[in-house]
Scaffold this motif. Structure first.
Motif, PDB file in Angstrom:
ATOM      1  N   ASP A   1      36.583  18.623  -0.204  1.00  0.00           N
ATOM      2  CA  ASP A   1      36.447  18.357  -1.637  1.00  0.00           C
ATOM      3  C   ASP A   1      36.017  16.907  -1.781  1.00  0.00           C
ATOM      4  O   ASP A   1      36.849  15.997  -1.856  1.00  0.00           O
ATOM      5  N   ASP A   2      34.721  16.689  -1.760  1.00  0.00           N
ATOM      6  CA  ASP A   2      34.191  15.347  -1.977  1.00  0.00           C
ATOM      7  C   ASP A   2      33.759  15.243  -3.431  1.00  0.00           C
ATOM      8  O   ASP A   2      32.788  15.900  -3.838  1.00  0.00           O
ATOM      9  N   PRO A   3      34.454  14.455  -4.254  1.00  0.00           N
ATOM     10  CA  PRO A   3      34.151  14.427  -5.689  1.00  0.00           C
ATOM     11  C   PRO A   3      32.710  14.049  -6.017  1.00  0.00           C
ATOM     12  O   PRO A   3      32.148  14.557  -6.986  1.00  0.00           O
ATOM     13  N   VAL A   4      32.101  13.165  -5.220  1.00  0.00           N
ATOM     14  CA  VAL A   4      30.736  12.726  -5.524  1.00  0.00           C
ATOM     15  C   VAL A   4      29.748  13.868  -5.325  1.00  0.00           C
ATOM     16  O   VAL A   4      28.941  14.180  -6.212  1.00  0.00           O
ATOM     17  N   VAL A   5      29.783  14.509  -4.159  1.00  0.00           N
ATOM     18  CA  VAL A   5      28.864  15.615  -3.891  1.00  0.00           C
ATOM     19  C   VAL A   5      29.173  16.793  -4.821  1.00  0.00           C
ATOM     20  O   VAL A   5      28.265  17.413  -5.379  1.00  0.00           O
ATOM     21  N   ALA A   6      30.457  17.102  -4.995  1.00  0.00           N
ATOM     22  CA  ALA A   6      30.830  18.228  -5.850  1.00  0.00           C
ATOM     23  C   ALA A   6      30.371  18.013  -7.285  1.00  0.00           C
ATOM     24  O   ALA A   6      29.902  18.951  -7.947  1.00  0.00           O
ATOM     25  N   ASP A   7      30.484  16.802  -7.781  1.00  0.00           N
ATOM     26  CA  ASP A   7      30.058  16.492  -9.148  1.00  0.00           C
ATOM     27  C   ASP A   7      28.556  16.687  -9.293  1.00  0.00           C
ATOM     28  O   ASP A   7      28.075  17.219 -10.306  1.00  0.00           O
TER      29      ASP A   7
ATOM     30  N   LEU B   1      23.025  22.101   4.083  1.00  0.00           N
ATOM     31  CA  LEU B   1      21.985  22.501   3.136  1.00  0.00           C
ATOM     32  C   LEU B   1      21.671  21.371   2.174  1.00  0.00           C
ATOM     33  O   LEU B   1      20.503  21.035   1.942  1.00  0.00           O
ATOM     34  N   ILE B   2      22.713  20.765   1.617  1.00  0.00           N
ATOM     35  CA  ILE B   2      22.501  19.664   0.664  1.00  0.00           C
ATOM     36  C   ILE B   2      21.786  18.505   1.335  1.00  0.00           C
ATOM     37  O   ILE B   2      20.985  17.804   0.713  1.00  0.00           O
ATOM     38  N   GLY B   3      22.056  18.330   2.619  1.00  0.00           N
ATOM     39  CA  GLY B   3      21.444  17.218   3.334  1.00  0.00           C
ATOM     40  C   GLY B   3      19.969  17.366   3.602  1.00  0.00           C
ATOM     41  O   GLY B   3      19.292  16.376   3.887  1.00  0.00           O
ATOM     42  N   VAL B   4      19.424  18.592   3.514  1.00  0.00           N
ATOM     43  CA  VAL B   4      18.003  18.777   3.827  1.00  0.00           C
ATOM     44  C   VAL B   4      17.141  19.046   2.597  1.00  0.00           C
ATOM     45  O   VAL B   4      15.917  18.869   2.670  1.00  0.00           O
ATOM     46  N   VAL B   5      17.718  19.477   1.492  1.00  0.00           N
ATOM     47  CA  VAL B   5      16.877  19.744   0.321  1.00  0.00           C
ATOM     48  C   VAL B   5      16.324  18.427  -0.210  1.00  0.00           C
ATOM     49  O   VAL B   5      17.039  17.421  -0.295  1.00  0.00           O
ATOM     50  N   ALA B   6      15.054  18.415  -0.570  1.00  0.00           N
ATOM     51  CA  ALA B   6      14.380  17.174  -0.944  1.00  0.00           C
ATOM     52  C   ALA B   6      14.533  16.832  -2.416  1.00  0.00           C
ATOM     53  O   ALA B   6      14.392  15.668  -2.795  1.00  0.00           O
TER      54      ALA B   6
ATOM     55  N   ALA C   1      18.376  11.721  -3.389  1.00  0.00           N
ATOM     56  CA  ALA C   1      18.243  11.260  -2.007  1.00  0.00           C
ATOM     57  C   ALA C   1      19.548  10.659  -1.507  1.00  0.00           C
ATOM     58  O   ALA C   1      19.936  10.851  -0.341  1.00  0.00           O
ATOM     59  N   MET C   2      20.258   9.963  -2.372  1.00  0.00           N
ATOM     60  CA  MET C   2      21.522   9.345  -1.973  1.00  0.00           C
ATOM     61  C   MET C   2      22.622  10.391  -1.783  1.00  0.00           C
ATOM     62  O   MET C   2      23.438  10.287  -0.862  1.00  0.00           O
ATOM     63  N   VAL C   3      22.655  11.405  -2.650  1.00  0.00           N
ATOM     64  CA  VAL C   3      23.644  12.477  -2.480  1.00  0.00           C
ATOM     65  C   VAL C   3      23.366  13.235  -1.183  1.00  0.00           C
ATOM     66  O   VAL C   3      24.296  13.582  -0.435  1.00  0.00           O
ATOM     67  N   ALA C   4      22.094  13.501  -0.902  1.00  0.00           N
ATOM     68  CA  ALA C   4      21.745  14.177   0.353  1.00  0.00           C
ATOM     69  C   ALA C   4      22.160  13.336   1.557  1.00  0.00           C
ATOM     70  O   ALA C   4      22.655  13.860   2.561  1.00  0.00           O
ATOM     71  N   ALA C   5      21.964  12.021   1.463  1.00  0.00           N
ATOM     72  CA  ALA C   5      22.381  11.131   2.547  1.00  0.00           C
ATOM     73  C   ALA C   5      23.897  11.181   2.726  1.00  0.00           C
ATOM     74  O   ALA C   5      24.402  11.190   3.856  1.00  0.00           O
ATOM     75  N   ARG C   6      24.623  11.214   1.637  1.00  0.00           N
ATOM     76  CA  ARG C   6      26.082  11.297   1.713  1.00  0.00           C
ATOM     77  C   ARG C   6      26.507  12.601   2.392  1.00  0.00           C
ATOM     78  O   ARG C   6      27.420  12.608   3.232  1.00  0.00           O
ATOM     79  N   ALA C   7      25.844  13.694   2.035  1.00  0.00           N
ATOM     80  CA  ALA C   7      26.168  14.982   2.651  1.00  0.00           C
ATOM     81  C   ALA C   7      25.940  14.936   4.153  1.00  0.00           C
ATOM     82  O   ALA C   7      26.733  15.482   4.929  1.00  0.00           O
TER      83      ALA C   7
ATOM     84  N   ALA D   1      35.803   9.140 -17.684  1.00  0.00           N
ATOM     85  CA  ALA D   1      36.463  10.440 -17.547  1.00  0.00           C
ATOM     86  C   ALA D   1      35.786  11.360 -16.535  1.00  0.00           C
ATOM     87  O   ALA D   1      36.233  12.486 -16.353  1.00  0.00           O
ATOM     88  N   ARG D   2      34.725  10.903 -15.867  1.00  0.00           N
ATOM     89  CA  ARG D   2      34.071  11.761 -14.885  1.00  0.00           C
ATOM     90  C   ARG D   2      34.929  11.861 -13.632  1.00  0.00           C
ATOM     91  O   ARG D   2      35.612  10.908 -13.244  1.00  0.00           O
ATOM     92  N   ARG D   3      34.874  13.008 -13.002  1.00  0.00           N
ATOM     93  CA  ARG D   3      35.814  13.284 -11.914  1.00  0.00           C
ATOM     94  C   ARG D   3      35.726  12.302 -10.745  1.00  0.00           C
ATOM     95  O   ARG D   3      36.767  11.845 -10.251  1.00  0.00           O
ATOM     96  N   PRO D   4      34.525  11.961 -10.229  1.00  0.00           N
ATOM     97  CA  PRO D   4      34.503  11.032  -9.096  1.00  0.00           C
ATOM     98  C   PRO D   4      35.169   9.701  -9.414  1.00  0.00           C
ATOM     99  O   PRO D   4      35.947   9.178  -8.608  1.00  0.00           O
ATOM    100  N   GLU D   5      34.886   9.146 -10.599  1.00  0.00           N
ATOM    101  CA  GLU D   5      35.504   7.883 -10.980  1.00  0.00           C
ATOM    102  C   GLU D   5      37.020   8.029 -11.128  1.00  0.00           C
ATOM    103  O   GLU D   5      37.793   7.164 -10.683  1.00  0.00           O
TER     104      GLU D   5
END
Length: 491
Positions: free
Chosen positions: A50-56, A111-116, A271-277, A375-379
Motif C-alpha cells: 500500500d504505497d499512498p503515492v502510487v495508489a493515489d 506494469l506501472i513501471g513500463v507504461v509511458a 514519469a515520476m510515478v513510473a520511476a517510483r514503481a 486532505a489528500r491521502r499521500p500527504e
C-alpha cells in the motif's frame, strides 16, 4: 488484454460469448463473496503493498473510468452497489494486471513501471473494468457449472502464486478435476475482444486519449517478442494479435493524433510515478545503484524533460533506500529545480523530500514539506507518520479520524490511528482501531480477536472506561462474529 488468471495456459476450446445482458448462474452477491475470499489471501501476500503515492495516482485514473462506465450504462446500479471496486498493488516486477470476482483488480508495480503515459495505464484499467462490468468471470464460472465457486477460488489463488513460484499451482490446486479446469479458466478470445471494445469506449468519456490502447498494444507486442522466458504472464494469457491491434487502430477517427501524438505524450508526473514503481518493486541493490548513476551520465541533459525527471526521482528515492541521505537530498533538489513550474510534478517532489527527511530522522524538516490541512491521502499518511515520529501523536488524530470516517476500508489509515491512540495512552481506542484495520482487510478472525480484547479491557476498566467506545466495540464485535460465521459456513 486483462485476465482472470495470469499464468494458466490458453483454452483450446471455448464456447461462444453470450450476448450482453445474458444472465449468469452466479449471483452478484455470491461473486462478491468469492472475491472477498480470494482478496483476504492476497492482503496477506508479502508482495502486497500500500504505497499512498502510487495508489493515489492509480485512483486518479480509475475513478474517472468508473464514472464513465456509469455514464455509458456499462456499470449497472446493482454491480455498483454490490461490488468492491478496489485495486490492490503488488510489489512484482512482471508486467501484469488481473480482474478478480466481485470487482477487485490487481496491478503489479512492474506494469506501472513500463507504461509511458497515463493513457496507456488507463487503457489497461479500462479493459480490466470491462471484464468485470460484463461479468466475464461469472460467465466462466457458469460454464463450469459442475464446479464449486470455492474450488475456482482456490485455483485463482494457486495461479496467482505461480507467477512467483511455478510449483505453487500444483501445491494449491489439488485433484484431477481441478487440474482439468485449468485450460478453461482464461478469458476467451471473444471476451477479450469485448473487453477491448467496451474499454476503448470508456476512454474518451473518462478524459483519456483512446490512442493509449493502441500504443499499449504495440508496447506489449514488442515486449512479447523480446521476452519468452516466462516473465511476462500478462502477455502469455493475453495474445496481442494483429487483429486486435488493427481493431483498436480502426476505431480512431480520421484526423486524430497518432498513437505517439501529443495526446499521449508522457508527463513528468507520470514519469515520476513510473520511476517510483520501478524502485519500489524491490529490484535489488545493483539496480538501485544503476539508477543513482543514470543522472551522472553523459548526454543526460539532452534527454526529454520527463525522462530526466524520472531519472532524478529514481536516483533520489534509491539513494534514500540505500541510506545515503546526502545523495537523496541532492537528487531531490535537482528534481525540484527541474519541475518547479509543473504543479502536479512539484507536488510529488515535495512528498519525496518529506519521505527522504523522515528516513533520515529529520522530522522537523520533513513536516515543512507537508503542511497541515492537505486532505489528500499521500500527504495525510506521510504527515501522520512524521508527527508520530516527532512525538506529536495528538496533532495527527483528528485528521485521521475524519479520514477513516469517510474511508472505513482504509486499513493503513486505521493502523496509523491505532498508533496515535496508543502513543496518547488511549489503549481502548487503539485496540478498536487495530480491529477495524483487520476488518478492512477481511480478516474477520483477527478483528474478532481484537474486539474481544477491547471488550475485556472495557469490563475491567470500571467507571473510568469510555462507555461510548465500549458500546461501539460491542456492536462491531457482533457484526464481525456474524461475518466470521458466514466464512465458516462457506468453508
Amino acid at each position: 488484454m486483462a485476465l482472470l488468471i495470469s499464468t494458466l495456459p490458453q483454452a483450446t476450446a471455448q464456447t461462444s460469448l453470450p450476448t450482453l445482458g445474458d444472465s449468469s448462474d452466479l449471483t452478484t452477491s455470491a461473486e462478491r463473496r468469492l472475491g472477498d475470499r480470494i482478496i483476504r489471501e492476497l492482503y496477506r501476500d508479502p508482495d502486497y503493498v500500500d504505497d499512498p503515492v502510487v495508489a493515489d495516482y492509480v485512483q486518479g485514473i480509475w475513478q474517472p473510468l468508473l464514472a464513465a462506465a456509469k455514464t455509458r450504462g456499462e456499470l449497472s446500479a446493482e454491480l455498483d452497489e454490490r461490488f468492491a471496486w478496489e485495486i490492490l498493488l503488488g510489489r512484482d516486477r512482471t508486467v501484469n494486471a488481473f480482474a478478480l470476482p466481485g470487482g477487485y483488480l490487481g496491478v503489479h508495480l512492474g506494469l506501472i513501471g513500463v507504461v509511458a503515459t497515463r493513457d496507456e495505464l488507463a487503457s489497461v484499467l479500462a479493459h480490466e473494468l470491462s471484464h468485470v462490468t460484463q461479468r466475464h468471470i461469472s460467465r466462466l464460472i457458469t460454464q463450469q457449472s459442475k464446479q464449486t465457486p470455492l474450488l475456482l477460488g482456490a485455483m485463482v489463488l494457486g495461479a496467482l502464486a505461480a507467477s512467483k513460484n511455478p510449483g505453487a499451482t500444483q501445491a494449491l490446486v489439488v485433484g484431477g478435476q481441478a487440474l482439468a479446469m485449468q485450460n478453461q479458466l482464461n478469458f476467451s478470445r471473444d471476451m477479450e475482444r469485448e473487453a477491448d471494445r467496451i474499454g476503448y469506449g470508456l476512454m474518451a468519456t473518462a478524459g483519456f486519449a483512446p490512442q493509449g490502447f493502441v500504443s499499449m498494444f504495440e508496447k506489449l507486442q514488442q515486449a512479447n517478442r523480446l521476452n519468452d522466458n516466462g516473465s511476462w504472464p500478462y502477455l502469455r494469457s493475453h495474445p496481442l494479435t494483429t487483429e486486435r491491434m488493427a481493431d483498436m487502430q480502426s476505431r480512431i477517427s480520421p484526423g486524430t493524433a497518432s498513437a505517439t501524438g501529443a495526446a499521449t505524450q508522457a508527463s513528468s508526473e507520470h514519469a515520476m510515478v513510473a520511476a517510483r514503481a520501478r524502485v519500489l518493486s524491490n529490484p535489488g541493490v545493483d539496480a538501485l545503484r544503476q539508477w543513482i548513476a543514470e543522472p551522472r551520465g553523459s548526454g543526460f541533459q539532452s534527454l526529454p524533460l520527463p525522462r530526466r525527471a524520472a531519472a532524478l526521482y529514481a536516483a533520489a528515492l534509491a539513494s534514500s533506500q540505500l541510506r545515503d541521505a546526502a545523495g537523496a537530498r541532492t537528487g531531490a533538489r535537482q528534481l525540484d529545480d527541474l519541475v518547479r513550474q509543473d504543479p502536479a510534478a512539484h507536488r510529488l517532489v515535495r512528498l519525496l523530500m518529506a519521505e527522504i527527511e523522515l528516513a533520515a530522522g529529520d522530522v522537523a524538516t520533513a513536516l515543512t514539506f507537508i503542511p497541515d490541512g492537505n486532505a489528500r491521502r499521500p500527504e495525510l499518511m506521510l504527515r501522520s507518520q512524521t508527527l508520530l515520529r516527532a512525538n506529536r501523536a495528538s496533532d495527527a488524530t483528528q485528521a485521521l479520524q475524519t479520514w477513516v470516517a469517510t474511508h472505513p476500508k482504509d486499513a493503513t489509515g486505521w493502523q496509523l490511528l491505532a498508533s496515535t491512540w496508543q502513543a496518547q495512552g488511549q489503549a481502548l481506542r487503539a485496540i478498536r482501531a487495530e480491529a477495524e484495520a483487520q476488518a478492512a482487510r477481511y480478516d474477520y478472525a483477527a478483528a474478532v480477536d481484537r474486539f474481544k480484547a477491547g471488550q475485556d479491557m472495557a469490563r475491567r476498566g470500571g467507571a473510568a472506561v469510555d462507555h461510548i467506545e465500549a458500546s461501539i466495540i460491542d456492536t462491531r464485535l457482533r457484526a464481525m462474529e456474524s461475518l466470521l460465521r458466514e466464512q465458516a459456513a462457506e468453508r
